[in-house]
Design a protein around this motif. Structure first.
Motif, PDB file in Angstrom:
ATOM      1  N   VAL A   1       1.891   5.518  -2.962  1.00  0.00           N
ATOM      2  CA  VAL A   1       2.208   6.940  -2.812  1.00  0.00           C
ATOM      3  C   VAL A   1       3.407   7.303  -3.680  1.00  0.00           C
ATOM      4  O   VAL A   1       3.401   8.320  -4.385  1.00  0.00           O
ATOM      5  CB  VAL A   1       2.483   7.269  -1.333  1.00  0.00           C
TER       6      VAL A   1
ATOM      7  N   TRP B   1      -1.289  16.809  -5.981  1.00  0.00           N
ATOM      8  CA  TRP B   1       0.053  16.226  -5.949  1.00  0.00           C
ATOM      9  C   TRP B   1       0.225  14.998  -6.847  1.00  0.00           C
ATOM     10  O   TRP B   1       1.288  14.409  -6.886  1.00  0.00           O
ATOM     11  CB  TRP B   1       0.468  15.845  -4.514  1.00  0.00           C
ATOM     12  N   VAL B   2      -0.803  14.593  -7.567  1.00  0.00           N
ATOM     13  CA  VAL B   2      -0.674  13.412  -8.412  1.00  0.00           C
ATOM     14  C   VAL B   2       0.231  13.748  -9.593  1.00  0.00           C
ATOM     15  O   VAL B   2       0.160  14.839 -10.169  1.00  0.00           O
ATOM     16  CB  VAL B   2      -2.058  12.921  -8.884  1.00  0.00           C
TER      17      VAL B   2
ATOM     18  N   TYR C   1       2.363   6.980  -7.683  1.00  0.00           N
ATOM     19  CA  TYR C   1       1.444   7.919  -8.321  1.00  0.00           C
ATOM     20  C   TYR C   1       1.700   9.381  -7.977  1.00  0.00           C
ATOM     21  O   TYR C   1       1.141  10.263  -8.637  1.00  0.00           O
ATOM     22  CB  TYR C   1       0.001   7.555  -7.962  1.00  0.00           C
ATOM     23  N   PHE C   2       2.518   9.665  -6.982  1.00  0.00           N
ATOM     24  CA  PHE C   2       2.767  11.054  -6.597  1.00  0.00           C
ATOM     25  C   PHE C   2       4.205  11.490  -6.875  1.00  0.00           C
ATOM     26  O   PHE C   2       4.661  12.499  -6.350  1.00  0.00           O
ATOM     27  CB  PHE C   2       2.410  11.258  -5.122  1.00  0.00           C
ATOM     28  N   THR C   3       4.909  10.695  -7.659  1.00  0.00           N
ATOM     29  CA  THR C   3       6.242  11.053  -8.149  1.00  0.00           C
ATOM     30  C   THR C   3       6.285  10.713  -9.638  1.00  0.00           C
ATOM     31  O   THR C   3       5.360  10.069 -10.163  1.00  0.00           O
ATOM     32  CB  THR C   3       7.351  10.260  -7.408  1.00  0.00           C
TER      33      THR C   3
ATOM     34  N   THR D   1       0.818  -1.213   0.000  1.00  0.00           N
ATOM     35  CA  THR D   1       0.000   0.000   0.000  1.00  0.00           C
ATOM     36  C   THR D   1       0.849   1.259   0.000  1.00  0.00           C
ATOM     37  O   THR D   1       0.537   2.224  -0.703  1.00  0.00           O
ATOM     38  CB  THR D   1      -0.939   0.005   1.224  1.00  0.00           C
ATOM     39  N   GLY D   2       1.928   1.258   0.778  1.00  0.00           N
ATOM     40  CA  GLY D   2       2.775   2.442   0.831  1.00  0.00           C
ATOM     41  C   GLY D   2       3.425   2.767  -0.494  1.00  0.00           C
ATOM     42  O   GLY D   2       3.684   3.940  -0.804  1.00  0.00           O
ATOM     43  N   SER D   3       3.692   1.756  -1.309  1.00  0.00           N
ATOM     44  CA  SER D   3       4.340   2.005  -2.598  1.00  0.00           C
ATOM     45  C   SER D   3       3.446   2.782  -3.559  1.00  0.00           C
ATOM     46  O   SER D   3       3.938   3.387  -4.517  1.00  0.00           O
ATOM     47  CB  SER D   3       4.747   0.677  -3.245  1.00  0.00           C
TER      48      SER D   3
ATOM     49  N   VAL E   1      -5.286   4.276   3.753  1.00  0.00           N
ATOM     50  CA  VAL E   1      -4.314   4.790   2.780  1.00  0.00           C
ATOM     51  C   VAL E   1      -4.870   4.704   1.365  1.00  0.00           C
ATOM     52  O   VAL E   1      -4.738   5.648   0.569  1.00  0.00           O
ATOM     53  CB  VAL E   1      -2.981   4.022   2.888  1.00  0.00           C
ATOM     54  N   HIS E   2      -5.520   3.580   1.038  1.00  0.00           N
ATOM     55  CA  HIS E   2      -6.131   3.452  -0.285  1.00  0.00           C
ATOM     56  C   HIS E   2      -7.149   4.566  -0.522  1.00  0.00           C
ATOM     57  O   HIS E   2      -7.191   5.169  -1.606  1.00  0.00           O
ATOM     58  CB  HIS E   2      -6.817   2.084  -0.409  1.00  0.00           C
TER      59      HIS E   2
ATOM     60  N   VAL F   1      -5.316   8.015  -0.956  1.00  0.00           N
ATOM     61  CA  VAL F   1      -4.642   8.112  -2.253  1.00  0.00           C
ATOM     62  C   VAL F   1      -5.671   8.313  -3.366  1.00  0.00           C
ATOM     63  O   VAL F   1      -5.486   9.152  -4.263  1.00  0.00           O
ATOM     64  CB  VAL F   1      -3.792   6.856  -2.512  1.00  0.00           C
TER      65      VAL F   1
END
Length: 273
Positions: free
Chosen positions: A147, A221-222, A150-152, A143-145, A208-209, A212
């Motif tokens: 972020v 920030w996407v 999709y935000f970098t 789940t953390g991946s 988190v899902h 996001v």
């Protein structure tokens, strides 16, 4: 978010035939191996046997994986961000739960020779194995991946090449299997905490899902180079499709709940409640 109608068409031209071939071949090979091991288990121990429900679950996971890698889903995924998100849901959430409920590690432990089973068990119980199967590690990888993806600029960099697509698929599948295994898998996991703790980790994944998906829908920030409508559609698929997958995972977890056995004194002696 900007329009980029041609980014992935070259990927399909160069990797389409390989994707279609491997999308069928790999799941078929995995199913044949699983069926062979299940048959050996039944022959070795007819009384214990092997659950047909577990076999059906593993087969369903392979079917979902193949469906995500073949047209029409794969074709849409290379040209539309909504197709990518549907592919992500199938490979990263639905297929892993079905595969994990098939208990492939337990099946291997029953069919391997004694020496091989001991080595596999040693790997599972080793310090790296316990670290990898800790719920915090599984949550971070699965789940953390999202972020980071999709935000970098990572998403556009990875999907610009055929090999990047396959690395992304492998990450979704493996990290999804790891999280499903830690939360509700029937296979041995020495670092797996109690049911209440796993519910907390699952709640974190759900939160988190949702965050996001909402940030993606609002365009905050996407960093995905795709039309706004596609990104918003992908966010809706993540939000609602993720909810259903996580509810299924929660149901699988609750099904493993067992009441705690506590000792209590009765008539001068201790009995099990």
């Amino acid at each position: 978010m900007t329009d980029h109608g041609v980014m992935d068409h070259g990927v399909m031209d160069h990797g389409g035939h390989f994707a279609g071939f491997s999308g069928v071949l790999l799941p078929v090979l995995a199913l044949l191996v699983y069926l062979h091991l299940a048959r050996r288990t039944r022959r070795r121990n007819p009384v214990l046997g092997w659950s047909r429900w577990r076999t059906a679950s593993f087969a369903a996971g392979l079917v979902l994986s193949a469906a995500a890698l073949l047209p029409p889903v794969a074709s849409v995924a290379h040209a539309d961000f909504r197709g990518h998100m549907l592919q992500h849901m199938l490979i990263g959430m639905y297929a892993p739960l079905a595969l994990v409920l098939g208990a492939p590690v337990t099946l291997l432990l029953r069919t391997l020779p004694v020496g091989g089973a001991r080595r596999l068990s040693a790997v599972v119980h080793s310090r790296p194995g316990r670290l990898l199967t800790h719920p915090a590690t599984a949550l971070l990888l699965s789940t953390g991946s999202l972020v980071v993806l999709y935000f970098t600029p990572l998403y556009d960099a990875v999907t610009a090449r055929p090999a990047g697509h396959w690395l992304l698929h492998a990450h979704f599948l493996l990290s999804g299997c790891l999280f499903a295994h830690v939360i509700a898998g029937p296979d041995p996991a020495p670092a797996r905490p109690g049911v209440r703790a796993r519910l907390v980790y699952l709640g974190c994944a759900i939160a988190v899902h949702a965050i996001v998906a909402q940030l993606m829908y609002g365009g905050f920030w996407v960093d995905v180079h795709a039309p706004v409508a596609e990104v918003q559609g992908g966010a809706e698929i993540m939000y609602y499709g993720g909810d259903i997958a996580e509810l299924l995972l929660a149901a699988a977890l609750v099904s493993t709940w067992r009441p705690e056995r506590r000792s209590r004194p009765v008539a001068g002696r201790t009995v099990r409640a």
